[in-house]
Design a protein around this motif. Structure first.
Motif, mmCIF file in Angstrom:
data_model
loop_
_atom_site.group_PDB
_atom_site.id
_atom_site.type_symbol
_atom_site.label_atom_id
_atom_site.label_comp_id
_atom_site.label_asym_id
_atom_site.label_seq_id
_atom_site.Cartn_x
_atom_site.Cartn_y
_atom_site.Cartn_z
ATOM 1 N N SER A 1 22.091 46.783 52.443
ATOM 2 C CA SER A 1 21.738 47.922 51.589
ATOM 3 C C SER A 1 22.444 47.864 50.230
ATOM 4 C CB SER A 1 22.071 49.236 52.298
ATOM 5 O OG SER A 1 23.438 49.246 52.649
ATOM 6 N N GLY A 2 23.451 47.006 50.107
ATOM 7 C CA GLY A 2 24.105 46.851 48.808
ATOM 8 C C GLY A 2 25.531 47.380 48.742
ATOM 9 N N LYS A 3 26.125 47.677 49.886
ATOM 10 C CA LYS A 3 27.480 48.238 49.904
ATOM 11 C C LYS A 3 28.497 47.255 49.314
ATOM 12 C CE LYS A 3 27.447 48.674 54.384
ATOM 13 N NZ LYS A 3 26.108 48.091 54.675
ATOM 14 N N SER A 4 28.463 46.038 49.835
ATOM 15 C CA SER A 4 29.436 45.053 49.353
ATOM 16 C C SER A 4 29.220 44.756 47.873
ATOM 17 C CB SER A 4 29.320 43.761 50.151
ATOM 18 O OG SER A 4 29.541 44.015 51.511
ATOM 19 N N THR A 5 27.949 44.727 47.479
ATOM 20 C CA THR A 5 27.652 44.464 46.076
ATOM 21 C C THR A 5 28.232 45.563 45.188
ATOM 22 O OG1 THR A 5 25.631 43.367 46.749
ATOM 23 C CG2 THR A 5 25.814 43.967 44.437
ATOM 24 N N LEU A 6 28.117 46.799 45.640
ATOM 25 C CA LEU A 6 28.665 47.909 44.857
ATOM 26 C C LEU A 6 30.188 47.788 44.742
ATOM 27 C CD1 LEU A 6 28.146 50.470 43.310
ATOM 28 C CD2 LEU A 6 28.105 51.754 45.445
ATOM 29 N N LEU A 7 30.828 47.415 45.836
ATOM 30 C CA LEU A 7 32.286 47.231 45.785
ATOM 31 C C LEU A 7 32.658 46.104 44.830
ATOM 32 C CD1 LEU A 7 34.032 47.584 49.248
ATOM 33 C CD2 LEU A 7 33.616 49.270 47.483
ATOM 34 N N LEU B 1 40.020 48.949 47.312
ATOM 35 C CA LEU B 1 38.659 48.789 47.824
ATOM 36 C C LEU B 1 38.727 47.988 49.114
ATOM 37 C CD1 LEU B 1 36.912 47.672 44.485
ATOM 38 C CD2 LEU B 1 37.261 50.003 45.315
ATOM 39 N N VAL B 2 38.169 48.513 50.170
ATOM 40 C CA VAL B 2 38.250 47.825 51.461
ATOM 41 C C VAL B 2 36.850 47.675 52.059
ATOM 42 C CG1 VAL B 2 39.276 47.814 53.745
ATOM 43 C CG2 VAL B 2 40.532 48.837 51.862
ATOM 44 N N ASP B 3 36.474 46.449 52.356
ATOM 45 C CA ASP B 3 35.127 46.191 52.872
ATOM 46 C C ASP B 3 35.166 45.675 54.300
ATOM 47 O OD1 ASP B 3 32.494 45.639 53.303
ATOM 48 O OD2 ASP B 3 32.210 44.436 51.499
ATOM 49 N N GLU B 4 35.166 46.556 55.241
ATOM 50 C CA GLU B 4 35.036 46.225 56.666
ATOM 51 C C GLU B 4 36.021 45.231 57.226
ATOM 52 O OE1 GLU B 4 30.813 46.401 57.947
ATOM 53 O OE2 GLU B 4 30.552 45.118 56.202
ATOM 54 N N VAL B 5 36.996 44.812 56.430
ATOM 55 C CA VAL B 5 37.829 43.718 56.909
ATOM 56 C C VAL B 5 38.744 44.103 58.050
ATOM 57 C CG1 VAL B 5 37.962 42.173 54.974
ATOM 58 C CG2 VAL B 5 39.304 44.254 54.986
ATOM 59 N N ILE B 6 39.125 45.370 58.067
ATOM 60 C CA ILE B 6 40.121 45.755 59.062
ATOM 61 C C ILE B 6 39.646 45.439 60.466
ATOM 62 C CG2 ILE B 6 41.641 47.605 59.768
ATOM 63 C CD1 ILE B 6 40.791 49.079 57.272
ATOM 64 N N ALA B 7 38.343 45.477 60.640
ATOM 65 C CA ALA B 7 37.763 45.259 61.956
ATOM 66 C C ALA B 7 38.161 43.923 62.576
ATOM 67 C CB ALA B 7 36.249 45.362 61.874
ATOM 68 N N VAL B 8 38.548 42.975 61.742
ATOM 69 C CA VAL B 8 38.895 41.658 62.265
ATOM 70 C C VAL B 8 40.276 41.653 62.922
ATOM 71 C CG1 VAL B 8 39.117 39.220 61.691
ATOM 72 C CG2 VAL B 8 37.471 40.625 60.479
ATOM 73 N N LEU C 1 43.813 47.747 40.286
ATOM 74 C CA LEU C 1 42.825 47.739 41.357
ATOM 75 C C LEU C 1 43.098 46.589 42.295
ATOM 76 C CD1 LEU C 1 39.089 48.336 40.918
ATOM 77 C CD2 LEU C 1 39.802 46.264 42.069
ATOM 78 N N SER C 2 43.090 46.897 43.577
ATOM 79 C CA SER C 2 43.311 45.827 44.523
ATOM 80 C C SER C 2 42.191 45.912 45.550
ATOM 81 C CB SER C 2 44.734 45.992 45.043
ATOM 82 O OG SER C 2 44.862 45.845 46.378
ATOM 83 N N ALA C 3 41.626 44.775 45.884
ATOM 84 C CA ALA C 3 40.411 44.794 46.698
ATOM 85 C C ALA C 3 40.503 43.831 47.860
ATOM 86 C CB ALA C 3 39.207 44.427 45.843
ATOM 87 N N LEU C 4 39.992 44.275 48.983
ATOM 88 C CA LEU C 4 39.909 43.433 50.167
ATOM 89 C C LEU C 4 38.450 43.322 50.531
ATOM 90 C CD1 LEU C 4 42.694 44.669 52.506
ATOM 91 C CD2 LEU C 4 42.204 42.314 51.938
ATOM 92 N N LEU C 5 37.836 42.250 50.093
ATOM 93 C CA LEU C 5 36.413 42.119 50.325
ATOM 94 C C LEU C 5 36.182 40.991 51.305
ATOM 95 C CD1 LEU C 5 35.520 42.282 46.556
ATOM 96 C CD2 LEU C 5 35.624 44.179 48.156
#
Ligand SMILES: Nc1ncnc2c1ncn2[C@@H]1O[C@H](COP(=O)(O)OP(=O)(O)OP(=O)(O)O)[C@@H](O)[C@H]1O
Ligand SMILES: [Mg+2]
Lengths: 254, 275
Positions: free
Chosen positions: A65-71, A171-178, A91-95
């Protein structure tokens, strides 16, 4: 604009698709002669969003849907095709996995490199190095090249850097799940702490329990930001939509 | 009153400098990774190169080198080395740029940083390598007492070659990120170009009747040949470069650097979107 704020103003993002992308010079030359067909794909369509400093914002939406792209646009990795994105402050990002690590460098060297990209000198990173290693819990592996790390270790170190550099925006993109259960809890606790310190957090997750913790949740659907509001409302609308379109795979050839 | 540089640097400039330093360090380290002698190789390499050329062109082929300022350093090996230093700097930048950009492109997909820092860092590392070679050259020339104030033109020649090589590097690296054939194409073109530059021969060779004017013009006015000529004037002939050729060299270098930079700034953001 105040530190920690994110403004997404009329943003559309277009990607050129792989199958239509010339990958060799020969193809590129041949292509000039041909007329342009529908070789583009709008991943985001006119997205407007204001995230206030210190807020905890969640993004949900179907795969693609574009979530990661928006981040990524917020992180400055991509440039919007139309519109503008502004994020003030550090800004610190975890993508996804591997969050800006270089496989050949050791964990420690990568921490310095990551720090440099965030604008920290070597000295400043040396000062917080112990905290980072401690938080990541990877121990002596910090002096091994990261290419031998397990996925969890990768994420642990990446997260440890991202949260220990006192960012204004995270910015955090689903990574914690790992990470494993223990690490996930530690991350959540730490994000809570950052939130307390006024860090703006934008989180993408399919975990609705986690989303319920947000101040506000936005829902993306085929590149459009269709809804922004209180977590409960948006999440239930999302689940309803999923239920109604059961078994329909959302792909982008619409 | 105290003057301090640091507060005047904007955070983004300071960040770029830190990154350039990082990439330079990484490139230098990887050059002699897992080697015991490390930097020693950097000296040994050019020394052996001069030695071999000295022997082959001086003793075996008995190639007649142009006369140096005081006639002491008359050796084709040295003549060749003066040109080779600049050539190596130039090709190192063009070929290195593609490698440096490729090596950070995965990283750039996950985190934002100004990609030019990878190229500038690599270039800095190459420049250090060139300085070591130059040190070898200057020591030999000093030992042969063929040295003079014209040496000030040597850094100028290096700067010009740096600007030109980096300018081209900016362009080819971005193109190579999109079309991987650029690397191979550039490799071939550089191999051919080597002979368009008077390194293994003297420009006088071209004064023969049977050489067409176009070929002569190409060899005489191509930018790398101009840079090499300046470096030779500085260290070998010990004379001031001709002003019109000097001007041409500056124009080549500055224009290429500016065009390359503008092109890179415009195109490099899309690197994160390449598959
Ligand atoms: N660099 C790219 N080039 C071309 N298309 C891309 C690129 N990056 C993403 N896309 C496409 O954009 C769309 C949105 O991708 P995105 O990663 O933002 O989705 P997402 O919402 O994060 O999905 P998921 O829940 O699976 O993580 C997808 O169809 C994807 O194929
Ligand atoms: Mg995603």
């Amino acid at each position: 604009m105040s530190v920690g704020a994110i403004t997404v103003d009329g943003v559309s993002k277009r990607f050129r698709l792989e199958r239509n992308r010339p990958s060799s010079l020969k193809e590129a030359v041949l292509r000039i002669a041909r007329t342009r067909d529908a070789d583009e794909f709008w991943v985001l369509k006119n997205v407007n969003l204001d995230i206030a400093p210190g807020s905890f914002f969640g993004l949900i939406g179907h795969n693609g849907s574009g979530k990661s792209t928006l981040l990524r646009l917020m992180a400055g990795i991509h440039r919007p095709t139309v519109g503008s994105v502004e994020a003030t402050g550090r800004l610190s990002a975890l993508l996804e996995l591997g969050t800006g690590f270089h496989p050949d460098l050791t964990g420690r060297e990568n921490v310095y490199l990551n720090g440099a990209m965030l604008g920290f000198s070597r000295k400043q990173m040396t000062a917080s190095m112990d905290d980072i290693i401690e938080f990541s819990g990877i121990g002596d592996f910090v002096d091994e090249p990261v290419k031998i790390y397990s996925s969890g270790m990768y994420v642990r170190l990446g997260f440890a850097v991202a949260v220990n550099v006192s960012p204004d925006i995270l910015l955090v993109d689903e990574v914690i799940a790992v990470g494993d259960e223990e690490f996930q809890r530690r991350c959540l606790k730490h994000m809570d702490m950052l939130r307390g310190k006024g860090t703006t957090i934008v989180l993408v997750s399919h975990n609705t329990d986690l989303m319920a913790e947000c101040h506000q949740v936005g829902r993306l659907d085929h590149g459009r930001l269709v809804e922004v509001g209180a977590p409960d409302d948006v999440i239930s609308a999302y689940l309803e939509m999923v239920d109604s379109s059961d078994n329909t795979l959302h792909t982008h050839d619409n | 009153m105290q003057f301090s540089l640091t507060p005047t640097l904007s955070p983004s400039v300071r960040k770029s400098i830190t990154l350039i330093y990082h990439f330079a360090e990484r490139e230098s380290k990887s050059r002699y990774k897992r080697s015991l002698l490390g930097w020693f190789w950097s000296f040994l390499n050019p020394l052996v190169t001069v030695g071999v050329y000295w022997f082959i062109f001086g003793a075996v082929y008995r190639a007649v080198p142009p006369v140096t300022d005081n006639g002491n350093a008359e050796n084709f090996g040295l003549y060749l080395f003066t040109g080779l230093i600049i050539w190596t700097l130039f090709t190192g930048l063009v070929e290195g740029s593609m490698e440096w950009l490729t090596s950070v492109s995965d990283l750039r997909k996950k985190i934002y940083f100004p990609t030019e820092t990878a190229l500038l860092g690599g270039a800095a590392s190459n420049l250090v390598q060139t300085l070591l070679e130059v040190a070898v050259l200057v020591v030999i020339m000093a030992a042969l007492s063929n040295i003079g104030w014209t040496l000030v033109f040597l850094p100028v020649a290096m700067a010009l070659a740096l600007g030109f090589g980096l300018g081209l590097g900016f362009i080819v690296s971005v193109l190579n990120a999109r079309y991987r054939d650029v690397k191979y194409l550039a490799g071939i073109l550089l191999n051919v170009a080597f002979f368009a530059v008077p390194i293994v021969y003297t420009p006088e060779l071209l004064e023969k009747e049977e050489i067409p004017g176009i070929a002569r013009g190409l060899v005489e006015w191509n930018p790398v040949a101009l840079f090499i000529e300046i470096s030779r004037d500085a260290t070998y002939f010990l004379q001031v470069p001709l002003w019109n050729r000097f001007l041409a060299a500056v124009v080549w270098s500055v224009t290429t650097l500016v065009i390359g930079w503008v092109f890179f700034r415009k195109q490099s953001m899309s690197i994160s979107e390449e598959p």
